[in-house]
Scaffold this motif. Structure first.
Motif, PDB file in Angstrom:
ATOM      1  N   UNK A  19      62.746   9.978   9.798  1.00 22.62           N
ATOM      2  CA  UNK A  19      64.096   9.460  10.053  1.00 22.62           C
ATOM      3  C   UNK A  19      65.149  10.527   9.804  1.00 22.62           C
ATOM      4  N   UNK A  20      64.978  11.291   8.739  1.00 22.00           N
ATOM      5  CA  UNK A  20      65.928  12.357   8.432  1.00 22.00           C
ATOM      6  C   UNK A  20      66.003  13.391   9.547  1.00 22.00           C
ATOM      7  N   UNK A  21      64.839  13.794  10.039  1.00 17.87           N
ATOM      8  CA  UNK A  21      64.812  14.755  11.144  1.00 17.87           C
ATOM      9  C   UNK A  21      65.477  14.186  12.391  1.00 17.87           C
ATOM     10  N   UNK A  22      65.168  12.931  12.705  1.00 17.63           N
ATOM     11  CA  UNK A  22      65.729  12.312  13.907  1.00 17.63           C
ATOM     12  C   UNK A  22      67.240  12.112  13.786  1.00 17.63           C
ATOM     13  N   UNK A  23      67.708  11.727  12.603  1.00 17.55           N
ATOM     14  CA  UNK A  23      69.147  11.580  12.398  1.00 17.55           C
ATOM     15  C   UNK A  23      69.857  12.929  12.524  1.00 17.55           C
ATOM     16  N   UNK A  24      69.228  13.966  12.004  1.00 20.39           N
ATOM     17  CA  UNK A  24      69.790  15.313  12.136  1.00 20.39           C
ATOM     18  C   UNK A  24      69.846  15.759  13.588  1.00 20.39           C
ATOM     19  N   UNK A  25      68.796  15.459  14.328  1.00 19.79           N
ATOM     20  CA  UNK A  25      68.774  15.823  15.747  1.00 19.79           C
ATOM     21  C   UNK A  25      69.849  15.059  16.508  1.00 19.79           C
ATOM     22  N   UNK A  26      70.013  13.771  16.190  1.00 22.97           N
ATOM     23  CA  UNK A  26      71.035  12.953  16.846  1.00 22.97           C
ATOM     24  C   UNK A  26      72.433  13.499  16.546  1.00 22.97           C
ATOM     25  N   UNK A  27      72.671  13.896  15.306  1.00 23.33           N
ATOM     26  CA  UNK A  27      73.975  14.449  14.931  1.00 23.33           C
ATOM     27  C   UNK A  27      74.251  15.743  15.693  1.00 23.33           C
ATOM     28  N   UNK A  28      73.240  16.591  15.808  1.00 24.48           N
ATOM     29  CA  UNK A  28      73.418  17.846  16.552  1.00 24.48           C
ATOM     30  C   UNK A  28      73.688  17.576  18.026  1.00 24.48           C
ATOM     31  N   UNK A  29      72.969  16.618  18.589  1.00 24.91           N
ATOM     32  CA  UNK A  29      73.169  16.267  19.991  1.00 24.91           C
ATOM     33  C   UNK A  29      74.561  15.687  20.205  1.00 24.91           C
ATOM     34  N   UNK A  30      74.989  14.790  19.331  1.00 21.35           N
ATOM     35  CA  UNK A  30      76.332  14.212  19.440  1.00 21.35           C
ATOM     36  C   UNK A  30      77.405  15.293  19.339  1.00 21.35           C
ATOM     37  N   UNK A  31      77.222  16.249  18.423  1.00 16.49           N
ATOM     38  CA  UNK A  31      78.195  17.335  18.265  1.00 16.49           C
ATOM     39  C   UNK A  31      78.236  18.209  19.517  1.00 16.49           C
TER      40      UNK A  31
END
Length: 74
Positions: free
Chosen positions: A52-64
């Motif tokens: 979950x941590x990795x996926x949330x980090x990836x989502x944040x990077x994609x959103x940015x």
């Protein structure tokens, strides 16, 4: 990844996912004692948190990245 143990912090997404799949298979197969099953379940919860941590980090990077691209278009 928030509050990961040192060994968990070193796990990449794919490693954690693969180990989680193995844990689930072992639990589904049965044949383990209650204590072993509980230990497997706890490990599975830890691994799910890492994923979950990795996926949330990836989502944040994609959103940015998407927000930056939209800002450049304006």
């Amino acid at each position: 990844m928030a509050e990961a143990k040192p060994d968990e912090a070193a796990l990449g997404y794919e490693q954690a996912r693969d180990e989680l799949i193995d844990v689930v298979r072992r639990l589904e197969a049965g044949g383990t004692t209650l204590e072993e099953s509980l230990a497997l379940w706890e490990r599975g919860e830890e691994l799910a948190k890492v994923c979950r941590g990795w996926l949330e980090g990836a989502r944040a990077r994609l959103d940015a990245a998407l927000a930056g691209a939209e800002a450049e278009e304006e």
